[in-house]
Design a protein around this motif. Structure first.
Motif, mmCIF file in Angstrom:
data_model
loop_
_atom_site.group_PDB
_atom_site.id
_atom_site.type_symbol
_atom_site.label_atom_id
_atom_site.label_comp_id
_atom_site.label_asym_id
_atom_site.label_seq_id
_atom_site.Cartn_x
_atom_site.Cartn_y
_atom_site.Cartn_z
ATOM 1 N N GLU A 246 0.826 -1.203 0.000
ATOM 2 C CA GLU A 246 0.000 0.000 0.000
ATOM 3 C C GLU A 246 0.863 1.256 0.000
ATOM 4 O O GLU A 246 0.549 2.257 -0.657
ATOM 5 N N LEU A 249 1.948 2.055 -3.501
ATOM 6 C CA LEU A 249 0.929 2.714 -4.318
ATOM 7 C C LEU A 249 0.866 4.197 -4.008
ATOM 8 O O LEU A 249 0.777 5.038 -4.915
ATOM 9 N N ALA A 272 -0.461 2.894 -12.881
ATOM 10 C CA ALA A 272 -0.258 2.769 -11.436
ATOM 11 C C ALA A 272 0.293 1.392 -11.085
ATOM 12 O O ALA A 272 1.210 1.267 -10.262
ATOM 13 N N GLU A 273 -0.261 0.356 -11.702
ATOM 14 C CA GLU A 273 0.198 -1.001 -11.395
ATOM 15 C C GLU A 273 1.648 -1.197 -11.823
ATOM 16 O O GLU A 273 2.443 -1.825 -11.111
ATOM 17 N N TRP A 276 3.800 0.824 -9.308
ATOM 18 C CA TRP A 276 3.763 0.142 -8.005
ATOM 19 C C TRP A 276 4.742 -1.030 -7.982
ATOM 20 O O TRP A 276 5.525 -1.182 -7.038
ATOM 21 N N PHE A 300 -2.098 -6.422 -6.882
ATOM 22 C CA PHE A 300 -2.176 -4.960 -6.778
ATOM 23 C C PHE A 300 -3.138 -4.551 -5.661
ATOM 24 O O PHE A 300 -4.269 -5.051 -5.599
#
Length: 687
Positions: A246, A249, A272-273, A276, A300
């Motif tokens: 988390e 992210l 984002a993935e 991350w 994710f």
């Protein structure tokens, strides 16, 4: 040394010889000034005693003098700049929480959004793995660098000179300084101030204090400043409860929530993935996450949906979203600055018209029963009303922004259908037709005859048009009705699709597309260059469609749609780029299209709306696969487009409108949008 004989000039006496010493080879020396005379301070340039280009080439001493003088001046200026650039006494003075206030076009308040979502936490409450997720992503040498990165600065300056982004050259300390100033200008002055203050802060503060300040002042999107409120906004947790996944992210969205908040859309989710995963790998590389722990985080960590403010209920949320998007794309205000608050946004929206449009939708859809009628499920209604000068005066984005954030009036996924044919008609009148490959273009007039029968072969200069399925493409009229020979004006008035499809081929599909973009339709929404372009395989939004029709009403002058009149912060007006009007169509062409659209209301396909008011012009729109219904038109005040479609927003797959509201199978799909349009026009005409 032997003397050389000089024959001398011809006019000297014969038999007499002149003798001289041989010339000295090599560079000439400058003559020394006589004793007792002070040397001249004049720089020897252009250089005496030199000929040709050598006279203009400076000596190495002169080059050293210029370089040394320039270097000394630069160093002196940098020293002066360093000494005179002060670190602000109150580093958090910028954090005053304020609302952004949106106003209706008449100046009355529409919405007040805020306050800024901020809560400071000590660094000790931020787990070390969250701290290092940020450091691995942004500045892994944070604890060893002097507050700046020389290589990063060089890269940033190079990018800035080349017109690129300077963000990538900043350390955590520099970003903290930028957060303090909230100055996003991309220029040398701002960058130098950032560097100087970063060096001074690094000497004055501990690294832990700088990191704490950075984490508590950075913008994470969703209106959140600081890691504590970001943890709540994305995961509903206190920051101390975040795991490394988390935390990675949240470190990813620091690069720009508008690009990396996965809830915004599929492309954001993909970015984002990817980031991350990259951050977790970086944590392993810098030794702050073991390979075994990294292997645990392969799924994710989906954040929770973004909550919406209660003040955005009804249509207000759609209006605020559109106004904010316009300001951010037409000014220098960044999303982070916007979330800080303090802005006053004067919109173009007129409250009486917004209310009237919402009432028209409620009235016309009163018979829709999704619980008991399958054909009524997933119904979406979008509508927009645009003035001839481009002002968006009303909008209907959906049933309620808090229930459905997706804006039906601004979607570009719904085909426009036969409501596109006036654009083809305008292209034909303006461009003419070319029916033979090497032939001249011939004029097109409202009286030009075309075959209006259903199922006619679509022709090219070489012969019939063959589709990808190996079959000849044929025209398809609504209701499969044949009209015989028909003029183009009558085809527009009666909404006969076949002649307009063929007209698009005769004009040239590329020219039709060009006319569409000149009328304000976005190139990304225009359909493929196939015969179906002429009858609406494009997917413009209701906003853009209404704006395009407004051009016909305005004598061919077009202004891109806009939703904000002006923006200020704490009473100081800020620069805002507003669109300028351009002559998109010849006035005579616009007048002919206008006449056909008025004829459509008088005794054509749009006559169902004839009692909605005086001097109306309109056109219904349907699609061959029955996935969308449109009604677009205008009066003397504004142009309004209404679209209806059925789609599950999870996959946006369009569903058939057949049987909508209990209508007969052969009922027109434009019937419901026509009722909405007529009700709106009646209510605004009565004001």
């Amino acid at each position: 040394m032997r003397a050389q004989q000089d024959d001398g000039p011809e006019d000297e006496k014969p038999g007499r010889r002149r003798w001289r010493l041989p010339r000295r080879r090599g560079p000439l020396r400058e003559a020394r000034p006589p004793k007792g005379r002070r040397p001249s301070l004049r720089i020897d340039y252009p250089r005496r005693g030199r000929r040709g280009i050598r006279r203009w080439l400076p000596s190495w001493r002169q080059l050293l003098l210029v370089a040394g003088t320039g270097t000394a001046a630069l160093v002196g200026w940098l020293v002066w700049f360093y000494v005179n650039t002060a670190v602000p006494e109150d580093l958090n003075s910028f954090a005053t929480q304020q609302n952004n206030v949106y106003y209706w076009a008449d100046g009355t308040e529409m919405a007040r959004i805020g306050p800024t979502n901020r809560q400071e936490v000590p660094l000790g409450q931020v787990p070390e793995h969250v701290q290092w997720a940020v450091l691995a992503a942004e500045n892994e040498t944070f604890y060893t660098d002097p507050g700046i990165s020389l290589t990063g600065i060089g890269r940033a300056v190079s990018q800035m000179v080349m017109g690129g982004d300077t963000q990538g050259g900043s350390t955590i300390t520099q970003q903290y300084v930028k957060n303090i100033y909230l100055n996003q200008r991309q220029d040398i002055s701002r960058k130098l101030s950032e560097i100087v203050i970063a060096v001074k802060l690094d000497d004055r503060m501990t690294k832990q204090d700088i990191l704490a300040g950075y984490l508590n002042t950075s913008w994470f999107g969703r209106g959140s400043y600081g890691i504590e409120r970001a943890a709540a906004a994305y995961y509903g947790k206190d920051v101390s409860q975040l795991d490394p996944s988390e935390g990675a992210l949240l470190a990813a969205v620091l690069k720009g929530a508008g690009q990396y908040d996965p809830a915004v859309g599929p492309q954001n989710h993909e970015r984002a993935e990817e980031r991350w995963s990259w951050i977790l790998d970086r944590m392993v590389k810098v030794g702050k996450l073991s390979a075994a722990d990294r292997a645990r985080y392969t799924v994710f960590p989906e954040p929770r949906p973004q909550p919406k403010s209660a003040g955005l209920s009804g249509q207000i949320g759609y209006l605020v979203d559109m106004a904010r998007a316009y300001v951010e794309s037409h000014s220098d205000i960044t999303p982070a600055q916007f979330d800080l608050g303090g802005h006053q946004i004067r919109t173009t929206f007129e409250k009486p018209k917004v209310d009237a449009l919402a009432a028209a939708v409620r009235e016309a859809t009163a018979g829709i029963d999704p619980d008991n009628r399958e054909a009524d499920r997933f119904l979406k209604v979008g509508a927009a009303s645009v003035a001839p000068d481009g002002r968006i005066v009303a909008l209907h984005g959906g049933p309620d922004y808090l229930k459905q954030g997706f804006n039906n009036a601004n979607t570009t996924t719904v085909p426009i259908g036969s409501a596109f044919t006036p654009v083809v008609y305008a292209a034909g009148l303006g461009e003419g037709a070319q029916r033979r490959r090497d032939g001249d273009r011939t004029p097109v007039t409202p009286a030009t005859p075309y075959n209006g029968d259903d199922g006619v072969n679509v022709m090219t200069p070489e012969g019939p048009y063959w589709g990808r399925d190996g079959k000849i493409v044929k025209t398809v009229n609504e209701g499969r009705r044949s009209w015989g020979t028909i003029t183009l004006r009558n085809a527009v008035e009666q909404s006969v699709n076949g002649p307009l499809m063929q007209l698009g081929m005769d004009v040239g599909l590329d020219r039709v597309q060009r006319t569409a973009t000149e009328l304000g339709l976005l190139p990304t929404s225009l359909g493929e260059l196939v015969p179906a372009l002429g009858v609406g395989n494009s997917t413009p939004s209701a906003v853009r469609t209404a704006d395009a029709y407004a051009t016909f009403a305005a004598g061919g002058r077009h202004t891109d749609p806009y939703s904000v009149l002006k923006v200020s912060r704490n009473g100081v007006q800020l620069p805002l780029r507003l669109p300028a009007a351009v002559q998109a169509l010849a006035p005579a062409v616009a007048a002919e299209v206008d006449a056909a659209l008025k004829g459509s209301v008088r005794d054509g396909a749009a006559k169902a709306a004839a009692d909605a008011g005086p001097n109306l012009a309109a056109k219904p729109g349907t699609t061959a696969d029955r996935t969308a219904g449109w009604f677009v038109g205008y009066d003397g005040q504004s142009s309004t487009a209404v679209t209806v479609f059925r789609a599950d927003l999870k996959d946006m797959k369009l569903l058939s409108l057949e049987g909508l509201g209990g209508a007969a199978p052969d009922a027109s799909d434009a019937a419901l949008p026509a009722r909405i349009w007529s009700a709106f026009m009646k209510s605004t005409a009565a004001r």
